[in-house]
Design a protein around this motif. Structure first.
Motif, PDB file in Angstrom:
ATOM      1  N   HIS A 142     -78.084-103.317  89.487  1.00 14.69           N
ATOM      2  CA  HIS A 142     -76.664-103.451  89.813  1.00 14.69           C
ATOM      3  C   HIS A 142     -76.253-104.919  89.686  1.00 14.69           C
ATOM      4  CE1 HIS A 142     -77.023 -99.403  91.285  1.00 14.69           C
ATOM      5  NE2 HIS A 142     -77.830 -99.757  92.265  1.00 14.69           N
ATOM      6  N   GLY A 143     -75.019-105.137  89.247  1.00 17.35           N
ATOM      7  CA  GLY A 143     -74.482-106.493  89.200  1.00 17.35           C
ATOM      8  C   GLY A 143     -74.971-107.281  87.998  1.00 17.35           C
ATOM      9  N   LYS A 144     -74.937-108.598  88.125  1.00 18.42           N
ATOM     10  CA  LYS A 144     -75.302-109.482  87.029  1.00 18.42           C
ATOM     11  C   LYS A 144     -76.743-109.260  86.588  1.00 18.42           C
ATOM     12  CE  LYS A 144     -72.098-113.336  87.742  1.00 18.42           C
ATOM     13  NZ  LYS A 144     -71.977-114.792  87.952  1.00 18.42           N
ATOM     14  N   ASN A 145     -76.978-109.472  85.306  1.00 16.34           N
ATOM     15  CA  ASN A 145     -78.302-109.344  84.696  1.00 16.34           C
ATOM     16  C   ASN A 145     -78.863-107.928  84.755  1.00 16.34           C
ATOM     17  OD1 ASN A 145     -78.554-112.234  84.136  1.00 16.34           O
ATOM     18  ND2 ASN A 145     -78.732-112.462  86.358  1.00 16.34           N
ATOM     19  N   ASN A 147     -67.484 -98.960  87.438  1.00 21.08           N
ATOM     20  CA  ASN A 147     -68.849 -99.418  87.701  1.00 21.08           C
ATOM     21  C   ASN A 147     -69.806 -98.658  86.788  1.00 21.08           C
ATOM     22  OD1 ASN A 147     -68.754-101.115  90.425  1.00 21.08           O
ATOM     23  ND2 ASN A 147     -67.273 -99.451  90.557  1.00 21.08           N
ATOM     24  N   THR A 148     -70.478 -99.380  85.871  1.00 21.62           N
ATOM     25  CA  THR A 148     -71.285 -98.708  84.863  1.00 21.62           C
ATOM     26  C   THR A 148     -72.688 -98.338  85.329  1.00 21.62           C
ATOM     27  OG1 THR A 148     -71.905-100.859  83.925  1.00 21.62           O
ATOM     28  CG2 THR A 148     -70.017 -99.721  82.935  1.00 21.62           C
ATOM     29  N   ILE A 149     -73.188 -98.968  86.382  1.00 25.48           N
ATOM     30  CA  ILE A 149     -74.410 -98.498  87.041  1.00 25.48           C
ATOM     31  C   ILE A 149     -74.098 -98.421  88.528  1.00 25.48           C
ATOM     32  CG2 ILE A 149     -76.887 -98.789  87.422  1.00 25.48           C
ATOM     33  CD1 ILE A 149     -77.101-100.405  84.931  1.00 25.48           C
ATOM     34  N   PRO A 150     -73.436 -97.349  88.943  1.00 24.55           N
ATOM     35  CA  PRO A 150     -73.036 -97.223  90.345  1.00 24.55           C
ATOM     36  C   PRO A 150     -74.245 -97.039  91.249  1.00 24.55           C
ATOM     37  CG  PRO A 150     -72.632 -95.176  89.170  1.00 24.55           C
ATOM     38  CD  PRO A 150     -73.052 -96.185  88.135  1.00 24.55           C
ATOM     39  N   GLY A 151     -74.038 -97.311  92.538  1.00 21.91           N
ATOM     40  CA  GLY A 151     -75.093 -97.097  93.509  1.00 21.91           C
ATOM     41  C   GLY A 151     -75.689 -95.700  93.378  1.00 21.91           C
ATOM     42  N   PHE A 152     -77.025 -95.618  93.455  1.00 17.17           N
ATOM     43  CA  PHE A 152     -77.705 -94.340  93.278  1.00 17.17           C
ATOM     44  C   PHE A 152     -78.590 -94.016  94.468  1.00 17.17           C
ATOM     45  CE2 PHE A 152     -79.014 -91.067  90.187  1.00 17.17           C
ATOM     46  CZ  PHE A 152     -77.846 -90.967  89.455  1.00 17.17           C
ATOM     47  N   THR A 153     -78.241 -94.573  95.636  1.00 21.37           N
ATOM     48  CA  THR A 153     -79.002 -94.267  96.847  1.00 21.37           C
ATOM     49  C   THR A 153     -78.701 -92.836  97.285  1.00 21.37           C
ATOM     50  OG1 THR A 153     -77.310 -94.922  98.465  1.00 21.37           O
ATOM     51  CG2 THR A 153     -78.654 -96.684  97.520  1.00 21.37           C
ATOM     52  N   TYR A 157     -71.672 -91.793  93.913  1.00 22.07           N
ATOM     53  CA  TYR A 157     -71.843 -91.158  92.601  1.00 22.07           C
ATOM     54  C   TYR A 157     -72.674 -89.873  92.676  1.00 22.07           C
ATOM     55  CZ  TYR A 157     -72.440 -90.376  87.645  1.00 22.07           C
ATOM     56  OH  TYR A 157     -72.429 -89.783  86.407  1.00 22.07           O
ATOM     57  N   PRO A 158     -73.919 -89.917  93.148  1.00 17.51           N
ATOM     58  CA  PRO A 158     -74.677 -88.655  93.197  1.00 17.51           C
ATOM     59  C   PRO A 158     -74.067 -87.632  94.139  1.00 17.51           C
ATOM     60  CG  PRO A 158     -75.910 -90.431  94.243  1.00 17.51           C
ATOM     61  CD  PRO A 158     -74.746 -91.062  93.565  1.00 17.51           C
ATOM     62  N   GLN A 159     -73.473 -88.106  95.249  1.00 14.46           N
ATOM     63  CA  GLN A 159     -72.878 -87.166  96.205  1.00 14.46           C
ATOM     64  C   GLN A 159     -71.706 -86.401  95.580  1.00 14.46           C
ATOM     65  OE1 GLN A 159     -73.944 -86.287  99.301  1.00 14.46           O
ATOM     66  NE2 GLN A 159     -75.738 -87.532  98.822  1.00 14.46           N
ATOM     67  N   LEU A 160     -70.923 -87.070  94.746  1.00 18.93           N
ATOM     68  CA  LEU A 160     -69.788 -86.411  94.105  1.00 18.93           C
ATOM     69  C   LEU A 160     -70.253 -85.310  93.161  1.00 18.93           C
ATOM     70  CD1 LEU A 160     -67.453 -89.453  93.357  1.00 18.93           C
ATOM     71  CD2 LEU A 160     -67.014 -87.599  94.969  1.00 18.93           C
ATOM     72  N   PHE A 161     -71.344 -85.555  92.435  1.00 17.83           N
ATOM     73  CA  PHE A 161     -71.827 -84.512  91.532  1.00 17.83           C
ATOM     74  C   PHE A 161     -72.600 -83.422  92.264  1.00 17.83           C
ATOM     75  CE2 PHE A 161     -70.798 -87.115  87.734  1.00 17.83           C
ATOM     76  CZ  PHE A 161     -70.108 -86.110  87.055  1.00 17.83           C
ATOM     77  N   ILE A 162     -73.237 -83.771  93.368  1.00 21.35           N
ATOM     78  CA  ILE A 162     -73.856 -82.725  94.200  1.00 21.35           C
ATOM     79  C   ILE A 162     -72.774 -81.761  94.688  1.00 21.35           C
ATOM     80  CG2 ILE A 162     -74.994 -82.289  96.419  1.00 21.35           C
ATOM     81  CD1 ILE A 162     -76.568 -84.927  95.925  1.00 21.35           C
ATOM     82  N   GLU A 163     -71.653 -82.319  95.139  1.00 21.90           N
ATOM     83  CA  GLU A 163     -70.524 -81.497  95.581  1.00 21.90           C
ATOM     84  C   GLU A 163     -69.951 -80.701  94.402  1.00 21.90           C
ATOM     85  OE1 GLU A 163     -67.557 -79.839  98.014  1.00 21.90           O
ATOM     86  OE2 GLU A 163     -69.354 -80.976  98.591  1.00 21.90           O
ATOM     87  N   SER A 164     -70.055 -81.246  93.201  1.00 20.51           N
ATOM     88  CA  SER A 164     -69.529 -80.581  92.005  1.00 20.51           C
ATOM     89  C   SER A 164     -70.528 -79.606  91.390  1.00 20.51           C
ATOM     90  CB  SER A 164     -69.125 -81.636  90.964  1.00 20.51           C
ATOM     91  OG  SER A 164     -68.126 -82.500  91.482  1.00 20.51           O
ATOM     92  N   GLY A 165     -71.693 -79.442  92.028  1.00 18.53           N
ATOM     93  CA  GLY A 165     -72.648 -78.418  91.594  1.00 18.53           C
ATOM     94  C   GLY A 165     -73.824 -78.908  90.778  1.00 18.53           C
ATOM     95  N   ILE A 166     -74.038 -80.230  90.699  1.00 17.93           N
ATOM     96  CA  ILE A 166     -75.183 -80.763  89.954  1.00 17.93           C
ATOM     97  C   ILE A 166     -76.110 -81.479  90.948  1.00 17.93           C
ATOM     98  CG2 ILE A 166     -75.955 -82.284  88.098  1.00 17.93           C
ATOM     99  CD1 ILE A 166     -73.230 -81.968  86.794  1.00 17.93           C
ATOM    100  N   PRO A 167     -77.268 -80.893  91.277  1.00 15.09           N
ATOM    101  CA  PRO A 167     -78.196 -81.531  92.221  1.00 15.09           C
ATOM    102  C   PRO A 167     -78.700 -82.879  91.702  1.00 15.09           C
ATOM    103  CG  PRO A 167     -78.790 -79.224  91.825  1.00 15.09           C
ATOM    104  CD  PRO A 167     -77.751 -79.584  90.810  1.00 15.09           C
ATOM    105  N   TYR A 168     -79.181 -83.714  92.602  1.00 13.50           N
ATOM    106  CA  TYR A 168     -79.621 -85.072  92.269  1.00 13.50           C
ATOM    107  C   TYR A 168     -80.662 -85.068  91.149  1.00 13.50           C
ATOM    108  CZ  TYR A 168     -80.673 -90.013  93.429  1.00 13.50           C
ATOM    109  OH  TYR A 168     -80.830 -91.377  93.398  1.00 13.50           O
ATOM    110  N   SER A 169     -81.707 -84.243  91.272  1.00 15.44           N
ATOM    111  CA  SER A 169     -82.776 -84.232  90.263  1.00 15.44           C
ATOM    112  C   SER A 169     -82.247 -83.787  88.904  1.00 15.44           C
ATOM    113  CB  SER A 169     -83.926 -83.329  90.700  1.00 15.44           C
ATOM    114  OG  SER A 169     -83.476 -82.007  90.919  1.00 15.44           O
ATOM    115  N   GLU A 170     -81.331 -82.827  88.884  1.00 11.05           N
ATOM    116  CA  GLU A 170     -80.739 -82.396  87.622  1.00 11.05           C
ATOM    117  C   GLU A 170     -79.862 -83.502  87.032  1.00 11.05           C
ATOM    118  OE1 GLU A 170     -77.476 -79.194  85.902  1.00 11.05           O
ATOM    119  OE2 GLU A 170     -78.592 -78.648  87.714  1.00 11.05           O
ATOM    120  N   LEU A 171     -79.203 -84.253  87.892  1.00 16.64           N
ATOM    121  CA  LEU A 171     -78.376 -85.368  87.437  1.00 16.64           C
ATOM    122  C   LEU A 171     -79.233 -86.396  86.693  1.00 16.64           C
ATOM    123  CD1 LEU A 171     -75.477 -86.485  87.522  1.00 16.64           C
ATOM    124  CD2 LEU A 171     -76.038 -87.558  89.714  1.00 16.64           C
TER     125      LEU A 171
END
Length: 351
Positions: free
Chosen positions: A104-107, A316-322, A327-341
């Protein structure tokens, strides 16, 4: 038996967001399907030293990964290597089919490592060099989206050289065009690092000093009153947009402390807004993603104003992935589990 893909996970980085990267990559390691991937962990220290890490995953999140289990390595730009050189005794090559830069962020998010991976000929997760650099630079993002008719906050920018030559002229322009309060930001920094909400000339002057300590270019934006909402976007040529999330920040604005440290900010998934507004935000998010040349994934942040106006804040091109990141929570809610993401992101990289 299907051969596992050789996957490099790069974490840490010479960035103010180093600690967030450690949490993000730990979540990826906890969720990734080990039956599909032969994982190689590549850690970068705050000083920019690169190591091939063979220790316990748990030590990464605790920032105890450096030392035992670390061997110096380099990501080789030589396409015949197609991977990393481990510098222990006689250097050995570890070939990588794909790299996921969990940085995340610079470099990490600004096109630098993306350029290196492109030289190496190694497919990687996320946006390419140009889109990463353009989205990281808030002035470039505003300029491109303004030209495309995507609405955002009013803004002014200045370089360190220009500000040193005539700071009063710039401060006067900000006061006239934007008024108070306004937000002063380094043009290239992530997670609200170096950002100040200025209420008067004295605070504006101090805010400029702080922002210029983080970057040689500063952007000042007008104060926007409205809900802070976010949309996750996934894909390459035909991106899909997630449901909308809403943030109720614990601080006066959603700064680094509110995002990662105090744990008091509240998120609502899905956002407490109407279907019409949600669909329009999703449409603009995918449109802006395409304009900026994004691939793989990005999180697009907006303000939904009281009058119904939708203003894009940043991409944000590499959003937080904790595990608790939007980011992952929005897709989990949208029907895509973390591992599938994770699988999908790697699939888009291999395209």
């Amino acid at each position: 038996m299907t051969k596992k893909m050789s996957l490099g996970l790069v974490f840490g980085g010479a960035s103010s967001e180093y600690e967030v990267s450690l949490l993000s990559v730990t979540s990826v390691l906890n969720q990734i399907d080990r039956e599909k991937y032969d994982i190689h962990r590549i850690g970068i220290t705050k000083d920019g030293a690169m190591f091939y890490y063979t220790g316990e995953d748990s030590r990464i999140a605790e920032n105890k990964w450096q030392g035992e289990g670390c061997v110096p390595c380099v990501l080789s730009p030589d396409r015949t290597h197609h991977g990393i050189l481990v510098l222990e005794g006689t250097p050995r090559v570890i070939r990588l089919d794909c790299v996921f830069p969990v940085l995340h962020g610079k470099n990490g998010e600004d096109g630098t490592i993306q350029g290196l991976l492109t030289m190496a000929g190694i497919p990687f997760v996320g946006c390419g060099t140009l889109a990463s650099a353009a989205c990281m630079d808030k002035v470039t993002t505003h300029t491109m989206l303004d030209k495309a008719g995507v609405l955002g906050a009013k803004w002014r920018s200045v370089t360190q050289h220009e500000y040193a030559r005539d700071n009063d002229a710039f401060l006067n322009e900000v006061e006239h065009a934007l008024g108070y309060p306004c937000f002063v930001k380094p043009a290239n920094a992530g997670s609200s690092v170096g950002i100040t909400k200025a209420h008067d000339r004295a605070e504006l002057t101090d805010a400029m000093t702080l922002a210029l300590s983080h970057d040689s270019k500063v952007i000042v934006e007008e104060m926007i009153t409205g809900l802070e909402v976010e949309c996750a976007v996934l894909g390459n040529e035909e991106p899909i947009a997630s449901c909308i999330g809403e943030i109720a920040p614990s601080n006066e604005f959603y700064d680094y402390n509110a995002k990662y440290l105090d744990g008091k900010s509240v998120t609502y998934i899905p956002a407490r807004i109407g279907e019409k507004e949600s669909e329009e935000i999703r449409r603009i998010a995918a449109h802006a993603y395409t304009i900026m040349g994004c691939r793989g994934f990005s999180r697009v942040d907006f303000f939904l104003c009281e009058n119904g106006e939708i203003l894009l804040n940043e991409i944000n091109t590499i959003p937080g992935f904790t595990s608790i990141s939007m980011y992952p929570q929005l897709f989990i809610e949208s029907g895509i589990p973390y591992s599938e993401l994770i699988d999908r992101l790697i699939g888009y990289a291999m395209e």
